[in-house]
Motif scaffolding. Structure first.
Motif, PDB file in Angstrom:
ATOM      1  N   TRP A 180       0.632  -1.127   0.024  1.00 37.02           N
ATOM      2  CA  TRP A 180       0.094  -0.171   0.063  1.00 37.02           C
ATOM      3  C   TRP A 180       0.758   1.306  -0.008  1.00 37.02           C
ATOM      4  CZ3 TRP A 180      -5.008  -0.745  -0.913  1.00 37.02           C
ATOM      5  CH2 TRP A 180      -5.382  -2.189  -0.978  1.00 37.02           C
ATOM      6  N   LEU A 181       2.004   1.440   0.602  1.00 31.69           N
ATOM      7  CA  LEU A 181       2.749   2.272   0.938  1.00 31.69           C
ATOM      8  C   LEU A 181       3.840   2.662  -0.014  1.00 31.69           C
ATOM      9  CD1 LEU A 181       2.724   2.303   4.669  1.00 31.69           C
ATOM     10  CD2 LEU A 181       1.183   3.815   3.237  1.00 31.69           C
ATOM     11  N   ALA A 182       3.889   1.657  -0.984  1.00 35.74           N
ATOM     12  CA  ALA A 182       5.252   1.562  -1.919  1.00 35.74           C
ATOM     13  C   ALA A 182       4.858   2.540  -3.078  1.00 35.74           C
ATOM     14  CB  ALA A 182       5.412   0.141  -2.371  1.00 35.74           C
ATOM     15  N   ASN A 183       3.653   2.950  -3.692  1.00 36.85           N
ATOM     16  CA  ASN A 183       3.783   3.898  -4.726  1.00 36.85           C
ATOM     17  C   ASN A 183       3.234   5.042  -4.223  1.00 36.85           C
ATOM     18  OD1 ASN A 183       1.159   4.061  -6.244  1.00 36.85           O
ATOM     19  ND2 ASN A 183       1.155   1.924  -6.146  1.00 36.85           N
ATOM     20  N   ASP A 184       3.319   6.110  -5.237  1.00 40.30           N
ATOM     21  CA  ASP A 184       2.903   7.440  -4.567  1.00 40.30           C
ATOM     22  C   ASP A 184       1.264   7.630  -4.467  1.00 40.30           C
ATOM     23  OD1 ASP A 184       5.570   7.921  -4.812  1.00 40.30           O
ATOM     24  OD2 ASP A 184       5.410   9.619  -6.421  1.00 40.30           O
ATOM     25  N   VAL A 185       0.708   7.174  -5.518  1.00 42.71           N
ATOM     26  CA  VAL A 185      -0.834   7.474  -5.331  1.00 42.71           C
ATOM     27  C   VAL A 185      -1.473   6.765  -4.281  1.00 42.71           C
ATOM     28  CG1 VAL A 185      -2.898   7.122  -6.753  1.00 42.71           C
ATOM     29  CG2 VAL A 185      -0.920   7.845  -8.104  1.00 42.71           C
ATOM     30  N   SER A 186      -1.184   5.362  -4.075  1.00 47.13           N
ATOM     31  CA  SER A 186      -1.779   4.775  -3.157  1.00 47.13           C
ATOM     32  C   SER A 186      -1.208   5.230  -1.750  1.00 47.13           C
ATOM     33  CB  SER A 186      -1.673   2.984  -3.214  1.00 47.13           C
ATOM     34  OG  SER A 186      -0.362   2.703  -3.227  1.00 47.13           O
TER      35      SER A 186
ATOM     36  N   THR B  96       9.421   3.689   2.632  1.00 46.48           N
ATOM     37  CA  THR B  96       8.673   2.628   2.073  1.00 46.48           C
ATOM     38  C   THR B  96       8.546   2.648   0.478  1.00 46.48           C
ATOM     39  OG1 THR B  96       6.640   4.053   2.015  1.00 46.48           O
ATOM     40  CG2 THR B  96       6.759   2.343   3.950  1.00 46.48           C
ATOM     41  N   GLY B  97       9.153   3.522  -0.056  1.00 47.23           N
ATOM     42  CA  GLY B  97       9.440   3.485  -1.528  1.00 47.23           C
ATOM     43  C   GLY B  97       8.460   4.648  -2.185  1.00 47.23           C
ATOM     44  N   ALA B  98       7.594   5.321  -1.399  1.00 53.50           N
ATOM     45  CA  ALA B  98       6.897   6.301  -2.138  1.00 53.50           C
ATOM     46  C   ALA B  98       7.634   7.706  -1.751  1.00 53.50           C
ATOM     47  CB  ALA B  98       5.456   6.303  -1.282  1.00 53.50           C
ATOM     48  N   HIS B  99       7.355   8.497  -2.775  1.00 53.80           N
ATOM     49  CA  HIS B  99       8.151   9.762  -2.841  1.00 53.80           C
ATOM     50  C   HIS B  99       7.244  10.935  -2.705  1.00 53.80           C
ATOM     51  CE1 HIS B  99      12.056   8.283  -3.093  1.00 53.80           C
ATOM     52  NE2 HIS B  99      11.683   7.457  -4.055  1.00 53.80           N
ATOM     53  N   ILE B 100       6.138  10.947  -1.703  1.00 56.74           N
ATOM     54  CA  ILE B 100       5.527  11.970  -1.513  1.00 56.74           C
ATOM     55  C   ILE B 100       5.998  12.955  -0.273  1.00 56.74           C
ATOM     56  CG2 ILE B 100       3.178  11.244  -2.372  1.00 56.74           C
ATOM     57  CD1 ILE B 100       2.458  10.216   0.402  1.00 56.74           C
ATOM     58  N   HIS B 101       6.276  13.889  -0.603  1.00 52.28           N
ATOM     59  CA  HIS B 101       6.709  14.927   0.194  1.00 52.28           C
ATOM     60  C   HIS B 101       5.835  16.241   0.435  1.00 52.28           C
ATOM     61  CE1 HIS B 101      10.597  13.925   1.845  1.00 52.28           C
ATOM     62  NE2 HIS B 101      11.148  13.504   0.565  1.00 52.28           N
TER      63      HIS B 101
END
Lengths: 305, 281
Positions: free
Chosen positions: A161-167, A255-260
């Motif tokens: 769930w937390l590995a890509n930006d959108v999800s 987690t792999g997501a890059h939301i800042h």
């Protein structure tokens, strides 16, 4: 004879000195821990202080500001855009959901009103970081998170769930809603209670439907009551750090997501990549944005005239 | 008429169902953590996990105490929280009282400035604070954290209590002043008893802030024995994998209990005690 309003000069000065003496401990603390660090942050932002130049930094003028504002690749501008998006999405969802739930709580003849209310505000009482960590491990974890256990039962392969930006963005929004809705429900519920019932009765006689009643009676009536709390929530949402940081990017547990958002961006530059000068410049820009923001909305807490 | 009554009942049933569903959904993460923490078989990875554990155990709660220095973390948190609350109120009450009651040069300017400062997230000046505290030898000390926490909450404490003091009529104080009571006595005997709700809520907000603060605690303190509960819990989840999830959930729930109790005990005061619009817990 009536005492004149004007006090003699000495007494006035004495009054001022006493006033400052009484407030000195508090004001000194604020100067030391709030004002001085802000000024110092402003100073650091003009230097190249980083992990190699912790003591031997040089003065480099506004280079850091240029990098943040003019170089799109630096990531600050995209973080700013994402923060605005985050704030807008969260506020809209929060207001709609809180309004609907508060409306349900105010249904005529609802006996368990207080019971539901207490349950609904429960997340507010939980320590924020504990809730976030419980969501992270309990719900979103790819192995033993509840969501993936349910997915497995339904025969779908587990999702990170937390590995890509959108999800990850959606997950963060869900958690933020979970944390913030209790406050909003309380505020709107209180506002709804203050609306005069007789308006609705005459509107019903005129045959107004639910949408019309909401639009023409309820919203105008509750708007001034909830406005201050909504403004505060906009600020806290804009400044949100814990949810995004704890869910997606703790040190050593990315987690792999890059939301800042701008706050996690500033933090990462200070304490992960140790670029203190640059991070301080970002901090000062954020501070300026917040000041401008609060002037535009013009929140001046009521003062006696 | 009968038709309308029936319609109302159907509506009520529907409303109740929706609210029950929402409440259940709200509690899913907490209930899940709870059931994991008391579940004896570690059936987490199997798909037959059920919310109601087949065999109850408090083993995980025991482990929290025996395998982690939780008592020490608790003591650290308690010490920091109580010190911060005491200093915040001790410095905040006189300042808030003066700003509410007296007019003096610079007053309005300071109040305006404080609103601006309130917008600044203390997280952003962490580097500067570190640079400021480290030459004084205050990094990695409880004193350092107390100073940071008190300073961070000082603006809130001042504004929030001043807002409440403004609503207390001055006439009683003026009467007492004519009778010759000193300002300190007036605050002690007249203002504070009237201002109980705001003092309680301010204290609660400061306490909750310190109890939940982890980011300064992990950056300014090193070493397990100096951790607060928040920092300790943070370290529990960050450096271990699946095995500790039941222990972690047990610890999480235990850490939350004191805050839950304080929150619900003071909930009635919330509306009146938070004046300046306040902050969320």
């Amino acid at each position: 004879m009536k005492k004149s309003d004007k006090k003699p000069y000495n007494q006035k000065t004495g009054n001022t000195i006493v006033s400052y003496l009484w407030s000195a401990p508090s004001l000194i603390l604020i100067c030391l821990i709030v004002i001085f660090p802000i000024l110092y942050t402003g100073y650091i932002s003009l230097t190249n202080m980083n992990v190699y130049h912790w003591f031997t930094y040089d003065f480099i003028g506004i280079e850091n500001y240029k990098e943040a504002l003019l170089v799109f690749d630096s990531g600050f501008l995209s973080a700013l855009v994402l923060t605005v998006l985050w704030t807008v999405v969260n506020m809209i969802l929060q207001l709609i959901i809180a309004y609907l739930l508060a409306g349900l709580l105010n249904t005529n003849g609802l006996k368990l009103r207080n019971f539901y209310r207490t349950l609904l505000i429960f997340p507010w009482a939980m320590p924020g970081y504990v809730s976030i960590l419980l969501w992270k491990t309990g719900m979103f974890n790819s192995q033993f998170g509840l969501l993936n256990q349910w997915m497995e039962k339904a025969g779908v392969s587990p999702v990170k769930w937390l590995a890509n930006d959108v999800s990850a963005f959606i997950c963060c929004t869900v958690v933020n809603l979970w944390l913030a809705l209790p406050f909003m429900i309380t505020i709107i519920d209180g506002a709804l209670q203050s609306v005069d019932r007789s308006y609705y009765e005459s509107a019903l006689l005129d045959g107004a439907n639910w949408m019309q009643r909401t639009w023409y009676i309820t919203i105008p009536a509750i708007r001034p009551v909830i406005a201050p709390s909504v403004v505060i929530t906009i600020f806290t949402t804009f400044k949100q750090f814990d949810v995004i940081y704890l869910l997606t990017q703790q040190a050593g547990a990315k987690t792999g997501a890059h939301i800042h958002t701008i706050l996690t961006y500033a933090y990462e530059n200070a304490f992960i990549t140790n670029n203190y000068g640059y991070s301080s410049a970002v901090s000062m820009i954020i501070f300026l944005i917040l000041i401008v923001f609060s002037y535009v909305i013009n929140i001046k807490p009521k003062e006696e005239s | 008429m009968k038709h309308r009554k029936r319609k109302r009942i159907i509506k009520l049933v529907f409303v109740n169902l929706v609210l029950i569903l929402v409440c259940v959904l709200t509690f899913v993460p907490i209930l899940y953590a709870f059931s994991v923490s008391v579940n004896e078989q570690n059936s987490l990875l199997s798909s037959d996990f059920s919310f109601i554990p087949k065999k109850m155990t408090f083993e995980n709660y025991r482990k929290v105490f025996t395998e982690e220095p939780v008592i020490m973390w608790f003591q650290n948190s308690l010490f920091l929280a109580v010190s911060t609350v005491v200093i915040s109120l001790g410095t905040g009450i006189p300042a808030a009282y003066i700003f509410s009651r007296r007019k003096f040069p610079g007053r309005n300017m300071i109040l305006q400035l404080l609103i601006l400062l309130y917008a600044f997230p203390s997280l952003l000046s962490m580097t500067a604070l570190y640079k400021l505290l480290s030459p004084m030898g205050l990094i990695n000390t409880k004193m350092g954290l107390i100073i940071v926490y008190t300073g961070t909450m000082a603006v809130f404490a001042l504004w929030n209590m001043k807002g409440y003091f403004d609503t207390i009529p001055v006439e009683i104080e003026e009467a007492a002043m004519i009778d010759g009571a000193s300002p300190i006595r007036i605050v002690q005997k007249i203002v504070l008893p009237l201002a109980k709700p705001t003092v309680a809520v301010t204290a609660m907000m400061v306490l909750i802030y310190v109890w939940n603060e982890y980011i300064f605690a992990i950056n300014f303190m090193t070493g397990e024995h100096t951790y607060t509960l928040a920092a300790g819990l943070y370290s529990l989840q960050a450096n271990e994998t699946s095995g500790s999830w039941p222990v972690f959930s047990a610890a999480s729930l235990m850490v939350s209990v004191p805050i839950l109790i304080i929150f619900f005990a003071l909930q009635k005061n919330m509306a009146s005690g938070l004046t300046s619009g306040g902050v969320k817990g």
